[in-house]
Write an enzyme that holds these catalytic residues in place. Structure first.
Site, PDB file in Angstrom:
ATOM      1  N   GLU A  81      34.031  41.714 -62.402  1.00 52.20           N
ATOM      2  CA  GLU A  81      33.477  41.318 -63.695  1.00 52.20           C
ATOM      3  C   GLU A  81      31.946  41.263 -63.706  1.00 52.20           C
ATOM      4  OE1 GLU A  81      36.299  38.866 -66.303  1.00 52.20           O
ATOM      5  OE2 GLU A  81      36.016  37.660 -64.492  1.00 52.20           O
ATOM      6  N   HIS A 100      29.580  32.508 -64.949  1.00 52.99           N
ATOM      7  CA  HIS A 100      30.891  32.806 -65.537  1.00 52.99           C
ATOM      8  C   HIS A 100      31.940  31.966 -64.831  1.00 52.99           C
ATOM      9  CE1 HIS A 100      34.522  34.540 -66.949  1.00 52.99           C
ATOM     10  NE2 HIS A 100      34.823  35.076 -65.785  1.00 52.99           N
ATOM     11  N   HIS A 102      35.938  29.639 -65.162  1.00 51.24           N
ATOM     12  CA  HIS A 102      37.260  29.412 -65.779  1.00 51.24           C
ATOM     13  C   HIS A 102      37.570  27.912 -65.771  1.00 51.24           C
ATOM     14  CE1 HIS A 102      37.990  33.372 -63.360  1.00 51.24           C
ATOM     15  NE2 HIS A 102      37.397  33.670 -64.503  1.00 51.24           N
ATOM     16  N   HIS A 170      40.656  32.961 -71.032  1.00 52.78           N
ATOM     17  CA  HIS A 170      39.930  33.344 -69.817  1.00 52.78           C
ATOM     18  C   HIS A 170      38.965  32.269 -69.320  1.00 52.78           C
ATOM     19  CE1 HIS A 170      37.548  36.848 -67.720  1.00 52.78           C
ATOM     20  NE2 HIS A 170      37.603  35.762 -66.979  1.00 52.78           N
TER      21      HIS A 170
HETATM   22 MN    MN Z   1      36.729  35.716 -65.028  1.00 53.50          MN
END
Ligand code: MN
Length: 241
Positions: A81, A100, A102, A170
């Site tokens: 990603e 980033h 979760h 996500h």
């Molecule tokens: Mn991810």
């Protein structure tokens, strides 16, 4: 790789600290990542190879161009990603660090029509509410991962000029002009989301920070972002770090 300047070495040290800090705070676990723009090449960014954030060291940091291609014939496996970072750095000249995550309390807001909004001053960077990127609206059925430049660019467009964008099904991205501010925004995205869920569970009417209050508070908190950073970095590297 062994001819890096002092400025680059300092950013890499902070990037390693950011990986460990965010892991310690439960914002990153075996997954998720944090990237920094290259301090001397604004068309490049620095990001670990594909490792769990808590294990990242300076030797793991790779260099990418804004098309998210690894530089210097580096054959190590990158994060799938990485396009999240490349496309946000491309779209946002004011952004020098991207997280980033979760993290668990943010996920319900990425799945709900209830917006993630600031319930206290530490969440003030959420402004009038975090936008939600729905990958299905742009790309149909996917595995929910941001796997290419087009998907990263669509996420960056949804983020717009904001500090945080949620990603349906996500997680989220948090961005800032510096690594310390991106780290505290990611940590407090999780904490504000948890506090907002508690406020909702109380059942009464909720008074969020108004956008003008949020703008004032965000500026104030950014002014003291060195304070938690010193503590968190020491915790990440040990007493003498
Ligand atoms: Mn991810």
């Amino acid at each position: 790789m062994n001819t890096r300047s002092a400025a680059v070495a300092a950013v890499i040290e902070d990037l390693v600290a950011a990986n460990r800090i965010l892991a310690r705070h439960g914002v990153l676990d075996g997954f998720g990542h944090v990237a920094a723009r290259h301090p001397e090449r604004p068309d490049r960014f620095l990001l670990s190879c594909s490792r769990a954030p808590e294990l990242v060291s300076a030797a793991d940091i790779m260099e990418f161009d804004l098309e998210s291609n690894a530089q210097g014939s580096d054959a190590r496996k990158p994060y799938l990603e990485r396009f999240i970072h490349g496309e946000i750095f491309r779209a946002r000249a004011d952004v020098n660090a991207v997280v980033h995550s979760h993290s668990p309390s943010a996920i319900p807001f990425a799945a709900s029509s209830v917006r993630l909004r600031p319930v206290y001053h530490m969440g003030s960077f959420l402004g009038a509410g975090a936008p939600v990127f729905d990958i299905r609206r742009h790309f149909g059925c996917t595995d929910m991962l941001v796997r290419n430049r087009a998907q990263g660019a669509a996420l960056a467009a949804e983020l717009g000029a904001e500090a945080v964008a949620l990603m349906r099904g996500h997680g989220f991205v948090a961005v800032a002009a510096s690594i310390p501010v991106a780290v505290y925004r990611a940590i407090y995205t999780e904490l504000n989301a948890a506090a907002q869920q508690k406020a909702i569970a109380l059942g009464g009417a909720i008074t969020y920070l108004e956008p003008d209050e949020a703008a004032c508070a965000d500026e104030a908190i950014r002014g003291v972002s060195d304070r938690p950073w010193e503590l968190w970095k020491r915790e990440a590297f040990g007493r003498d770090g």
